[in-house]
Design an enzyme around this catalytic site. Structure first.
Site, PDB file in Angstrom:
ATOM      1  N   THR A 128       0.836  -1.206   0.000  1.00 27.57           N
ATOM      2  CA  THR A 128       0.000   0.000   0.000  1.00 27.57           C
ATOM      3  C   THR A 128       0.872   1.258   0.000  1.00 27.57           C
ATOM      4  O   THR A 128       1.945   1.291   0.596  1.00 27.57           O
ATOM      5  CB  THR A 128      -0.964   0.032   1.202  1.00 27.57           C
ATOM      6  OG1 THR A 128      -0.184   0.026   2.388  1.00 27.57           O
ATOM      7  CG2 THR A 128      -1.895  -1.158   1.205  1.00 27.57           C
ATOM      8  N   HIS A 130      -0.721   4.416   0.520  1.00 24.07           N
ATOM      9  CA  HIS A 130      -1.370   5.418   1.377  1.00 24.07           C
ATOM     10  C   HIS A 130      -2.509   4.745   2.131  1.00 24.07           C
ATOM     11  O   HIS A 130      -2.921   3.631   1.763  1.00 24.07           O
ATOM     12  CB  HIS A 130      -1.901   6.596   0.551  1.00 24.07           C
ATOM     13  CG  HIS A 130      -2.742   6.154  -0.614  1.00 24.07           C
ATOM     14  ND1 HIS A 130      -4.087   5.891  -0.500  1.00 24.07           N
ATOM     15  CD2 HIS A 130      -2.417   5.886  -1.907  1.00 24.07           C
ATOM     16  CE1 HIS A 130      -4.551   5.501  -1.685  1.00 24.07           C
ATOM     17  NE2 HIS A 130      -3.560   5.480  -2.555  1.00 24.07           N
ATOM     18  N   ALA A 131      -3.017   5.417   3.166  1.00 28.32           N
ATOM     19  CA  ALA A 131      -4.168   4.876   3.901  1.00 28.32           C
ATOM     20  C   ALA A 131      -5.341   4.764   2.922  1.00 28.32           C
ATOM     21  O   ALA A 131      -5.472   5.592   2.000  1.00 28.32           O
ATOM     22  CB  ALA A 131      -4.514   5.795   5.056  1.00 28.32           C
ATOM     23  N   GLY A 153      -0.330  -6.461   8.390  1.00 19.90           N
ATOM     24  CA  GLY A 153      -0.374  -5.201   9.133  1.00 19.90           C
ATOM     25  C   GLY A 153      -1.091  -5.428  10.444  1.00 19.90           C
ATOM     26  O   GLY A 153      -1.193  -6.564  10.915  1.00 19.90           O
ATOM     27  N   ASP A 155      -4.486  -4.125  13.258  1.00 20.74           N
ATOM     28  CA  ASP A 155      -5.950  -4.119  13.269  1.00 20.74           C
ATOM     29  C   ASP A 155      -6.502  -3.074  12.301  1.00 20.74           C
ATOM     30  O   ASP A 155      -7.561  -3.265  11.707  1.00 20.74           O
ATOM     31  CB  ASP A 155      -6.452  -3.825  14.686  1.00 20.74           C
ATOM     32  CG  ASP A 155      -6.071  -4.936  15.660  1.00 20.74           C
ATOM     33  OD1 ASP A 155      -6.040  -6.103  15.239  1.00 20.74           O
ATOM     34  OD2 ASP A 155      -5.798  -4.631  16.835  1.00 20.74           O
ATOM     35  N   THR A 199      -1.138  -3.695  17.985  1.00 18.73           N
ATOM     36  CA  THR A 199      -1.928  -4.425  18.984  1.00 18.73           C
ATOM     37  C   THR A 199      -2.231  -5.844  18.489  1.00 18.73           C
ATOM     38  O   THR A 199      -2.160  -6.798  19.251  1.00 18.73           O
ATOM     39  CB  THR A 199      -3.267  -3.692  19.276  1.00 18.73           C
ATOM     40  OG1 THR A 199      -3.002  -2.305  19.438  1.00 18.73           O
ATOM     41  CG2 THR A 199      -3.924  -4.245  20.516  1.00 18.73           C
ATOM     42  N   ASP A 458     -12.078  -0.039  16.634  1.00 25.31           N
ATOM     43  CA  ASP A 458     -10.997  -0.934  16.180  1.00 25.31           C
ATOM     44  C   ASP A 458      -9.701  -0.166  15.916  1.00 25.31           C
ATOM     45  O   ASP A 458      -8.979  -0.460  14.960  1.00 25.31           O
ATOM     46  CB  ASP A 458     -11.400  -1.679  14.896  1.00 25.31           C
ATOM     47  CG  ASP A 458     -12.492  -2.698  15.149  1.00 25.31           C
ATOM     48  OD1 ASP A 458     -12.919  -2.857  16.302  1.00 25.31           O
ATOM     49  OD2 ASP A 458     -12.926  -3.354  14.175  1.00 25.31           O
ATOM     50  N   GLU A 460      -9.484   3.150  15.297  1.00 27.10           N
ATOM     51  CA  GLU A 460      -9.623   4.394  14.542  1.00 27.10           C
ATOM     52  C   GLU A 460     -10.664   5.276  15.202  1.00 27.10           C
ATOM     53  O   GLU A 460     -11.651   4.766  15.752  1.00 27.10           O
ATOM     54  CB  GLU A 460     -10.039   4.102  13.100  1.00 27.10           C
ATOM     55  CG  GLU A 460      -8.877   3.608  12.281  1.00 27.10           C
ATOM     56  CD  GLU A 460      -9.313   3.273  10.877  1.00 27.10           C
ATOM     57  OE1 GLU A 460      -9.626   4.206  10.118  1.00 27.10           O
ATOM     58  OE2 GLU A 460      -9.374   2.081  10.577  1.00 27.10           O
TER      59      GLU A 460
END
Ligand SMILES: Nc1ncnc2c1ncn2[C@@H]1O[C@H](COP(=O)(O)OP(=O)(O)OP(=O)(O)O)[C@@H](O)[C@H]1O
Ligand SMILES: CCCCCCCCCCCCC/C=C/[C@@H](O)[C@H](CO)NC(=O)CCCCC
Ligand SMILES: [Ca+2]
Length: 502
Positions: A128, A130-131, A153, A155, A199, A458, A460
């Protein structure tokens, strides 16, 4: 065929691959093979179970003088593997190179890709940039080409892939995600998680350990674990889906603070956790919920959700019957709502235990992965010392709900409204910030907060504090099998064998 030195047993479902073995001169000239004209051999790669739910790829080589017999064995074993229909052949892999300690790419290339190649799995790999890259890509990619999607990656990366897949399913089926009562279409394409985040709670809670090789092996053998998903709405607008934690107050505040410290890596949560604990803010609001009457268990149960869990199986049957009777129907709100008003240090709604390395039993140790319910944990205003006692129980065996200031309910939906509505919050906060920082104007030391907290969904943040949440039973599936019961005899556990196979 020669007997193998260990005496053990491997189910065919846990064989990874079978390959003809080229014997070099040195090997041929050792032991009794020395006397043979030209020995032939094949190697069986299989899952070896170690301690703490860790899996490893082990192998055993079988020697034989008869080439034909050797080929027959290879052929027979390959046919057995071909019959394992739940195994993926073609996977789409997304790697977040910046998650956790930024090791995602290295972990995939060194630990996972060689195993996929051994198991003859083809992959299309996207690193990836970018987000939301993975999420947007999943909305347009030719998904039917793949037997599953893998995310490398944490969560947050899993969440992206899940949003992409669920969103894609609803779009293709003409379902409006903004309607909180819409019957969502199940997502049958499985997701595999290679943990490389901070996490890794979803991986840990569904496999029992956060370990890339273990997860890769679960993907290879084609495990399947259904998962409940909560939809989160505000004013008839879809916000997000959640599978692990929806946390307001303590966990929302930690997340908000930690986002500014991403450069610290996973340590950011310790730093912000300590800071948030000291600030000891509480928030006033109203929570309304519908108890999950269909669910068989209770959050205070002593038994946890494990591989083959009968409570989750029962929910699967109920879901199938419901779909047979009514097809996809819009949810009716005929069931009773319970309403609780109060001052809360934390409101945590968890769809699964939320076990992770920091909290090996999780926030709700008896929560189920696929029972169509969430555990709603309400931590009321209490002293700093009592809150610390509660937090310490996240990390040990003691009952987290055995406090007068903690309530827990198993729910199928809930709503929250803060005493400060979202709309007038910004103006109040602005005044408050200008004059007195973010604390209560009248009592700067009292820990009540004139601003709202933030929902941690989660990992965010959500923009609204007023939310409406509904649990969708088994909306998606993972390449996992839930946490296996601990192997009582650890020695036997690590001594699996192929002998009975022959
Ligand atoms: N190439 C990228 N650049 C920047 N951000 C990305 C990129 N790829 C993915 N992301 C975003 O990074 C966020 C965090 O990623 P990830 O979950 O992998 O790691 P983490 O936050 O360290 O772990 P955890 O979620 O377990 O705490 C995700 O929400 C994802 O949307
Ligand atoms: C004195 C000892 C006190 C110790 C308390 C430790 C408590 C640890 C509990 C951890 C619970 C994790 C719940 C999972 C949340 C994930 O969806 C989310 C995304 O990755 N992670 C966080 O929000 C990150 C949250 C991290 C919080 C530290
Ligand atoms: Ca659940």
């Amino acid at each position: 065929m020669s007997p193998v030195p260990e005496n053990c047993f491997v189910p065919t479902s846990e064989i990874i691959a079978v390959e003809e073995t080229e014997l070099n001169k040195k090997q041929c000239n050792t032991g009794k093979w020395q006397k043979m004209a030209k020995p032939h051999a094949f190697t069986v790669y299989y899952v070896k179970k170690a301690r703490n739910h860790r899996w490893r790829c082990s192998d055993v080589t079988f020697w034989c003088v008869d080439e034909h017999l050797c080929n027959q064995w290879i052929q027979a074993l390959k046919e057995l593997l071909e019959m394992q229909k739940s195994r993926p052949k073609q996977l789409l892999v997304y790697i977040n190179p910046y998650g956790g300690k930024r090791q995602g790419k290295r972990i995939y290339e060194q630990k996972v890709a060689p195993l996929f190649s051994l198991a003859s799995i083809s992959t299309d790999v996207v690193i990836t940039e970018h987000a939301n890259h993975a999420k947007d890509n999943l909305l347009e990619v030719n998904i039917n080409k793949y037997d599953g999607v893998v995310c490398v990656g944490g969560d947050g990366m899993f969440s992206e892939v899940m949003h992409g897949l669920i969103g894609r399913m609803q779009k293709d089926s003409g379902i409006d995600q903004n309607n909180p009562k819409a019957p969502l279409v199940q997502c049958n394409i499985r997701i595999g998680i290679i943990p490389a985040g901070s996490t890794d709670c979803i991986c840990y809670s569904t496999v029992g350990i956060s370990d890339p090789v273990t997860s890769a092996l679960h993907i290879i053998i084609g495990d399947c674990q259904p998962l409940d998903v909560s939809s989160v709405h505000h004013n008839n607008t879809f916000l997000k889906y959640s599978v692990s934690l929806l946390g307001y107050g303590f966990y929302g505040d930690i997340l908000k603070d930690s986002e500014k410290k991403r450069w610290m890596g996973p340590m950011r949560y310790d730093y912000s956790g300590f800071k948030t604990f000291l600030s000891h803010h509480y928030y006033e609001g109203t929570i309304s919920f519908q108890p999950a009457k269909h669910a068989l268990g209770s959050p205070r149960d002593k038994d946890s959700c494990r591989t083959g869990c009968y409570i989750c199986k029962k929910s699967e049957q109920q879901l199938a019957e419901q779909q047979k009777e009514c097809g996809l129907k819009y949810e009716e709100d005929e069931e009773e709502w319970k309403v609780i008003k109060g001052k809360f240090l934390a409101i945590n709604a968890v769809n699964m235990s939320c076990a992770c390395p920091r909290s090996p039993k999780g926030l709700s140790p008896a929560a189920h992965l696929a029972d169509g319910s969430a555990d709603l944990i309400l931590v009321r205003k209490c002293s700093r010392f009592d809150f610390l006692r509660y937090l310490v129980r996240h990390t040990n065996q003691d009952d987290q709900f055995d406090f007068s200031f903690v309530d827990v309910h198993r729910v199928k939906s809930f709503q929250f409204t803060s005493k400060l509505s979202d709309d007038n919050e910004s103006s109040v906060t602005d005044i408050g910030k200008k004059r007195f920082g973010q604390f209560c104007r009248d009592h700067p030391a009292c820990c009540c907060n004139i601003a709202n907290s933030t929902w941690n969904c989660d990992g965010e943040t959500l923009d609204s504090s007023a939310i409406e949440v509904r649990v969708h039973c088994q909306l998606m599936k993972l390449f996992a099998r839930g946490i296996e019961e601990n192997c009582k005899d650890e020695a036997a556990c690590s001594q699996s064998s192929v002998e009975q196979l022959l």
